[in-house]
Design a protein around this motif. Structure first.
Motif, PDB file in Angstrom:
ATOM      1  N   ARG A   5     -34.612  18.701 -13.110  1.00 13.92           N
ATOM      2  CA  ARG A   5     -34.279  19.663 -12.066  1.00 13.92           C
ATOM      3  C   ARG A   5     -33.313  20.699 -12.637  1.00 13.92           C
ATOM      4  N   VAL A   6     -33.504  21.970 -12.286  1.00 14.54           N
ATOM      5  CA  VAL A   6     -32.663  23.058 -12.779  1.00 14.54           C
ATOM      6  C   VAL A   6     -31.990  23.745 -11.599  1.00 14.54           C
ATOM      7  N   GLN A   7     -30.672  23.809 -11.639  1.00 14.50           N
ATOM      8  CA  GLN A   7     -29.884  24.389 -10.551  1.00 14.50           C
ATOM      9  C   GLN A   7     -29.026  25.534 -11.077  1.00 14.50           C
ATOM     10  N   ARG A   8     -28.979  26.648 -10.331  1.00 15.67           N
ATOM     11  CA  ARG A   8     -28.110  27.769 -10.677  1.00 15.67           C
ATOM     12  C   ARG A   8     -26.742  27.570 -10.024  1.00 15.67           C
ATOM     13  N   LEU A   9     -25.698  27.778 -10.797  1.00 18.22           N
ATOM     14  CA  LEU A   9     -24.341  27.690 -10.276  1.00 18.22           C
ATOM     15  C   LEU A   9     -23.842  29.092  -9.945  1.00 18.22           C
ATOM     16  N   GLN A  10     -23.289  29.246  -8.768  1.00 20.45           N
ATOM     17  CA  GLN A  10     -22.773  30.548  -8.328  1.00 20.45           C
ATOM     18  C   GLN A  10     -21.276  30.607  -8.583  1.00 20.45           C
ATOM     19  N   GLN A  11     -20.915  30.687  -9.851  1.00 16.25           N
ATOM     20  CA  GLN A  11     -19.515  30.721 -10.252  1.00 16.25           C
ATOM     21  C   GLN A  11     -19.423  31.361 -11.626  1.00 16.25           C
ATOM     22  N   PRO A  12     -18.279  31.894 -11.989  1.00 14.21           N
ATOM     23  CA  PRO A  12     -18.126  32.449 -13.333  1.00 14.21           C
ATOM     24  C   PRO A  12     -18.002  31.325 -14.362  1.00 14.21           C
ATOM     25  N   PRO A  13     -18.347  31.574 -15.616  1.00 14.54           N
ATOM     26  CA  PRO A  13     -18.111  30.582 -16.672  1.00 14.54           C
ATOM     27  C   PRO A  13     -16.643  30.176 -16.722  1.00 14.54           C
ATOM     28  N   ILE A  14     -16.372  29.016 -17.265  1.00 14.63           N
ATOM     29  CA  ILE A  14     -15.025  28.458 -17.240  1.00 14.63           C
ATOM     30  C   ILE A  14     -14.005  29.402 -17.870  1.00 14.63           C
ATOM     31  N   GLY A 334     -30.475  34.307 -21.759  1.00 15.85           N
ATOM     32  CA  GLY A 334     -29.965  34.562 -20.418  1.00 15.85           C
ATOM     33  C   GLY A 334     -29.054  33.486 -19.874  1.00 15.85           C
ATOM     34  N   VAL A 335     -28.868  32.382 -20.629  1.00 11.25           N
ATOM     35  CA  VAL A 335     -27.977  31.303 -20.194  1.00 11.25           C
ATOM     36  C   VAL A 335     -26.567  31.599 -20.703  1.00 11.25           C
ATOM     37  N   ARG A 336     -25.606  31.680 -19.804  1.00 11.37           N
ATOM     38  CA  ARG A 336     -24.215  31.942 -20.180  1.00 11.37           C
ATOM     39  C   ARG A 336     -23.413  30.646 -20.338  1.00 11.37           C
ATOM     40  N   GLU A 337     -23.720  29.657 -19.516  1.00 18.11           N
ATOM     41  CA  GLU A 337     -23.032  28.365 -19.586  1.00 18.11           C
ATOM     42  C   GLU A 337     -23.973  27.332 -18.984  1.00 18.11           C
ATOM     43  N   VAL A 338     -23.986  26.124 -19.568  1.00 15.44           N
ATOM     44  CA  VAL A 338     -24.960  25.134 -19.113  1.00 15.44           C
ATOM     45  C   VAL A 338     -24.362  23.731 -19.152  1.00 15.44           C
ATOM     46  N   TYR A 339     -24.747  22.922 -18.160  1.00 18.59           N
ATOM     47  CA  TYR A 339     -24.372  21.511 -18.070  1.00 18.59           C
ATOM     48  C   TYR A 339     -25.650  20.685 -17.982  1.00 18.59           C
ATOM     49  N   VAL A 340     -25.732  19.627 -18.771  1.00 16.52           N
ATOM     50  CA  VAL A 340     -26.893  18.735 -18.751  1.00 16.52           C
ATOM     51  C   VAL A 340     -26.441  17.354 -18.298  1.00 16.52           C
ATOM     52  N   VAL A 357     -30.244  19.949 -14.962  1.00 17.69           N
ATOM     53  CA  VAL A 357     -29.535  21.025 -15.646  1.00 17.69           C
ATOM     54  C   VAL A 357     -28.868  21.911 -14.603  1.00 17.69           C
ATOM     55  N   GLN A 358     -27.595  22.189 -14.802  1.00 19.07           N
ATOM     56  CA  GLN A 358     -26.887  23.183 -13.997  1.00 19.07           C
ATOM     57  C   GLN A 358     -26.465  24.307 -14.939  1.00 19.07           C
ATOM     58  N   LEU A 359     -26.670  25.535 -14.513  1.00 14.30           N
ATOM     59  CA  LEU A 359     -26.373  26.621 -15.433  1.00 14.30           C
ATOM     60  C   LEU A 359     -25.877  27.864 -14.711  1.00 14.30           C
ATOM     61  N   ILE A 360     -25.205  28.680 -15.481  1.00 14.08           N
ATOM     62  CA  ILE A 360     -24.802  30.016 -15.052  1.00 14.08           C
ATOM     63  C   ILE A 360     -25.606  30.986 -15.909  1.00 14.08           C
ATOM     64  N   GLN A 361     -26.333  31.871 -15.260  1.00 10.23           N
ATOM     65  CA  GLN A 361     -27.204  32.761 -16.017  1.00 10.23           C
ATOM     66  C   GLN A 361     -26.800  34.214 -15.836  1.00 10.23           C
ATOM     67  N   ALA A 362     -27.240  35.023 -16.776  1.00 11.85           N
ATOM     68  CA  ALA A 362     -26.978  36.457 -16.707  1.00 11.85           C
ATOM     69  C   ALA A 362     -27.673  37.045 -15.483  1.00 11.85           C
ATOM     70  N   ALA A 363     -27.116  38.126 -14.953  1.00 12.67           N
ATOM     71  CA  ALA A 363     -27.623  38.725 -13.712  1.00 12.67           C
ATOM     72  C   ALA A 363     -29.070  39.180 -13.846  1.00 12.67           C
ATOM     73  N   ALA A 365     -31.382  37.875 -15.834  1.00 10.24           N
ATOM     74  CA  ALA A 365     -32.240  36.849 -16.435  1.00 10.24           C
ATOM     75  C   ALA A 365     -33.390  36.479 -15.517  1.00 10.24           C
ATOM     76  N   GLU A 366     -34.483  36.040 -16.118  1.00  2.00           N
ATOM     77  CA  GLU A 366     -35.681  35.618 -15.387  1.00  2.00           C
ATOM     78  C   GLU A 366     -35.558  34.141 -15.015  1.00  2.00           C
ATOM     79  N   ASP A 367     -35.561  33.842 -13.707  1.00  2.65           N
ATOM     80  CA  ASP A 367     -35.386  32.470 -13.239  1.00  2.65           C
ATOM     81  C   ASP A 367     -36.423  31.522 -13.829  1.00  2.65           C
ATOM     82  N   GLU A 368     -37.688  31.876 -13.703  1.00  8.57           N
ATOM     83  CA  GLU A 368     -38.752  30.966 -14.137  1.00  8.57           C
ATOM     84  C   GLU A 368     -38.724  30.763 -15.646  1.00  8.57           C
TER      85      GLU A 368
END
Length: 400
Positions: A5-14, A334-340, A357-363, A365-368
């Protein structure tokens, strides 16, 4: 095995968040010693199993305690009054049929070898006592190693890894490694290996509080101590690498020091580690497998050091999740930060965890595209899990 499962996080990188706290316990810290020594023992025992039987057998050398000794320190001199004691546990296979494996002897020699090569002033024969409390494992867990096919997990466990390291994490890691590097120790032989770094970043200002003893035999006066301390601080300031994301870096060294208080106002050590008389150590209280203690990040609850590398998913997934995260960050655009996240169930094949997978992606970036890229990396890494476990057995991946 379901797709990750892939989830987008709505937060800035750490590194863009306002507060970040990172710790690193260095080479000579008692907790780091425990992790490193137990891992060294586990590798030695697994190598013996492979040489004798062609495979790793049931073992987990992941319970260890370093009991502090006692020393007498004086300016210009000192001596050991009571050695440190290393307690080595948990489980190992001592016998296969009529073939006995000298587990206790291997464990003690591996531990001595680590002290000999890692801590300059610790004599592994005189300064450390060894108590081996490794026992035979349960029949059910030992039976895992006799079953055909892909090895089954010997625990139900969860792990999480992330990438990339933030600038603060990189800086804290760099400082400890620099202070314990051969070059630094050659330039400042008066310093011990028990280095601890605590980094606190508030917006773009980083404060690093460093603890590192000076060796009492090399310091003949209080004035000499504070003079050498100032030299160390200046050398560290001059050596700091560029940090474009930080406006200021403040360094504090040995904050408990107080001029005019004699021995009570100086951080001195005889052997270079506080385990000589001030602080005991324990497996699992030190750094995560990527080398830092990241207080703002999610972390797993397993101590990877010393666990067997072919069926204990507390070790396998803890290291693998960080590798997967690193591969996703490097390979998926397009991945800025990722957690597995990896979760395994006892009795299931180790190459079939639940994964997310949880990730923060560039604005832009292509989701799929990102989703498919993440799943591809997860699948590829799980498909080569047997090779990964071999690499883990050989010590390719650090665990502390």
């Amino acid at each position: 095995m379901p797709q990750a499962r892939v989830q987008r996080l709505q937060q800035p990188p750490i590194g863009e968040q306002p507060i970040e706290i990172v710790e690193r316990k260095g080479l000579g810290h008692p907790d780091s010693i425990c992790d490193a020594v137990m891992e060294e023992i586990a590798r030695a025992i697994n190598a013996e199993y492979q040489q004798r039987f062609g495979q790793v057998l049931h073992n987990n050398i992941d319970k260890g305690l370093l009991v502090a000794g006692r020393v007498r320190r004086r300016l210009g001199k000192g001596r050991v009054l009571q050695p440190m004691e290393l307690v080595i546990g948990d489980r190992a296979t001592y016998r296969v049929g009529r073939v006995r494996v000298p587990i206790k002897e291997i464990a003690v020699e591996a531990a001595k070898g680590w002290f000999r090569k890692s801590l300059r002033h610790v004599d592994p024969n005189r300064h450390v006592r060894y108590r081996v409390v490794l026992a035979e494992g349960s029949d059910e867990l030992a039976d895992i190693f006799r079953r055909e096919g892909v090895r089954e997990a010997n625990d139900t466990s969860a792990a999480v890894g992330y990438a990339p390291l933030s600038e603060t994490e990189q800086m804290v890691l760099w400082v400890e490694r620099y202070l314990n590097s051969p070059g630094f120790k050659a330039a400042f032989p008066e310093t011990g290996e028990d280095v601890k770094v605590m980094g606190i970043r508030a917006d773009r200002a980083l404060t690093m509080m460093v603890a590192m003893p000076l060796l009492c035999k090399a310091i003949t006066s209080e004035a000499a101590y504070f003079r050498k301390k100032a030299e160390v601080m200046e050398a560290l300031r001059q050596a700091l690498p560029p940090s474009p994301g930080l406006d200021t870096i403040e360094l504090v060294l040995n904050a408990l020091d107080r001029e005019g208080r004699g021995l009570g106002g100086m951080y001195l050590s005889l052997l270079g580690t506080s385990a000589e008389d001030a602080d005991s150590g324990q497996v699992g209280r030190g750094n995560r497998v990527n080398g830092v203690i990241p207080l703002n990040r999610p972390v797993g609850g397993e101590a990877a050091a010393g666990k067997n590398p072919v069926s204990h998913i507390g070790k396998i997934y803890t290291v693998l999740s960080h590798r997967m995260a690193d591969q996703i960050f490097r390979r998926v655009e397009g991945v800025r930060e990722v957690y597995v996240w990896l979760v395994g169930q006892i009795g299931r094949p180790v190459d079939q965890p639940w994964a997310a997978v949880q990730l923060i992606q560039a604005a832009d970036a292509e989701d799929e595209q990102i989703t498919q890229g993440c799943r591809l990396v997860i699948d590829q890494e799980l498909n080569r899990l047997t090779d990964f476990c071999v690499e883990l057995t050989e010590g390719k991946y650090p665990v502390c």
